[in-house]
Design a protein around this motif. Sequence first.
Motif, PDB file in Angstrom:
ATOM      1  N   TRP A  54      -1.550 -13.969   7.467  1.00 56.49           N
ATOM      2  CA  TRP A  54      -2.003 -12.822   7.087  1.00 56.49           C
ATOM      3  C   TRP A  54      -1.628 -11.403   7.115  1.00 56.49           C
ATOM      4  N   GLY A  55      -1.047 -10.987   8.558  1.00 54.74           N
ATOM      5  CA  GLY A  55       0.058 -10.166   8.663  1.00 54.74           C
ATOM      6  C   GLY A  55       0.702  -9.168   7.706  1.00 54.74           C
ATOM      7  N   LEU A  56       1.728 -10.950   7.163  1.00 52.90           N
ATOM      8  CA  LEU A  56       3.007 -10.720   6.080  1.00 52.90           C
ATOM      9  C   LEU A  56       1.795  -9.813   4.297  1.00 52.90           C
ATOM     10  N   VAL A  57       0.279 -10.232   4.078  1.00 53.84           N
ATOM     11  CA  VAL A  57      -0.069 -10.190   3.094  1.00 53.84           C
ATOM     12  C   VAL A  57      -0.837  -8.591   3.506  1.00 53.84           C
ATOM     13  N   ILE A  58      -1.069  -8.668   4.517  1.00 51.53           N
ATOM     14  CA  ILE A  58      -1.174  -6.888   5.143  1.00 51.53           C
ATOM     15  C   ILE A  58      -0.230  -5.947   4.843  1.00 51.53           C
ATOM     16  N   SER A  59       0.844  -6.277   5.305  1.00 47.33           N
ATOM     17  CA  SER A  59       2.197  -5.681   4.808  1.00 47.33           C
ATOM     18  C   SER A  59       2.691  -5.171   3.489  1.00 47.33           C
ATOM     19  N   GLY A  82       7.150  -7.343   9.663  1.00 45.61           N
ATOM     20  CA  GLY A  82       8.336  -8.411   8.986  1.00 45.61           C
ATOM     21  C   GLY A  82       9.001  -8.906   9.763  1.00 45.61           C
ATOM     22  N   LEU A  83       8.503  -9.298  11.248  1.00 47.02           N
ATOM     23  CA  LEU A  83       9.119 -10.303  12.278  1.00 47.02           C
ATOM     24  C   LEU A  83       8.893 -11.763  12.019  1.00 47.02           C
ATOM     25  N   GLY A  84       8.296 -11.757  11.099  1.00 47.18           N
ATOM     26  CA  GLY A  84       7.424 -13.289  10.986  1.00 47.18           C
ATOM     27  C   GLY A  84       8.310 -14.182  10.007  1.00 47.18           C
ATOM     28  N   ASP A  85       7.881 -14.942   9.461  1.00 50.67           N
ATOM     29  CA  ASP A  85       8.653 -15.587   8.335  1.00 50.67           C
ATOM     30  C   ASP A  85       8.825 -15.379   7.076  1.00 50.67           C
ATOM     31  N   GLU A 111      -3.206 -16.475  -0.978  1.00 50.81           N
ATOM     32  CA  GLU A 111      -2.347 -15.793   0.059  1.00 50.81           C
ATOM     33  C   GLU A 111      -3.384 -16.195   1.424  1.00 50.81           C
ATOM     34  N   VAL A 112      -4.836 -15.756   1.855  1.00 44.72           N
ATOM     35  CA  VAL A 112      -5.633 -16.150   2.767  1.00 44.72           C
ATOM     36  C   VAL A 112      -6.092 -17.548   3.227  1.00 44.72           C
ATOM     37  N   ALA A 113      -5.808 -17.903   2.158  1.00 47.82           N
ATOM     38  CA  ALA A 113      -6.562 -19.327   2.611  1.00 47.82           C
ATOM     39  C   ALA A 113      -5.069 -20.458   2.904  1.00 47.82           C
TER      40      ALA A 113
END
Length: 275
Positions: free
Chosen positions: A225-230, A216-219, A68-70
């Motif tokens: 990275w923001g999705l993983v943190i969320s 939650g406003l990303g694709d 996920e990070v990569a």
Amino acid sequence: MRAGLSRFARNRLALLGAALLLCLLLTVILAPVAFPGDPFRLAGRPLQPPDASFPLGTDTLGRDVAAEVAYGARTSLVIGIGATLGAILFGVVIGGLAGFYRGTVEVVLMRLTEFFQTIPAFILAILIVAILSPSVTNEVIAIALVSWPAIARLVRGEFVALGGREFVLACAGLGAGDARIIFRHLLPNCLSQIIAVGSLLIGTSILIEAGLSFLGLGDPNVMSWGLVISAGRAVLRSAWWICTFPGIAILLTVLAINLAGDGLNEALNPRLRDR
């Protein structure tokens, strides 16, 4: 150009930033090789701590955090660079017209720029993405629309300063057209400042993208990275690694961009060369 590269090479912090960015680029290139397949696929049991099988552990669904990070690095770079290029293009047009034609054109365009600057950039980005619907393209558009005022004010100031110089007045006196003066004489002389400031905007764009994805406003179909943190915030106390490693990736990336951008600014900005 050689002198600028030499000044950049003497700046140790700038070299550190460039080295970190090179590592990030290699991560993006090698991600499909190191982690083949879909980064959303379930790779192991959920909430598995970092070990030999999963160096960065797994998330709440059993996805590999390292993958996920990569793959998130690619998303951040694509959106950061794309949004910055859009902001530079729009900002150069607005700032160039205001600085060259002055008068009513300058007043209208600068008031428009100030209007955008009165609205918090992140709030405006949230509003734009919410209206357009979350996707990578709309994120790029939203971030570009909130980032261009800084470029516009820079270009406008440079055009005003250069407009009274002898070589510009001589070109106008010899009958050169507006397009020739702008593209052959004014714009090339402020290109280094645009590049330096634009490089710093990439870091800001990455932060805004991470914030949008976190909310939650990303694709939802693209790893970021923001999705993983969320996804990991609900289990932060028991599974610290889910939020920690993407957070470190954001920190190092933005730090590297700022260090390299500062070095680039010192190397290319004529006002800082003799300091």
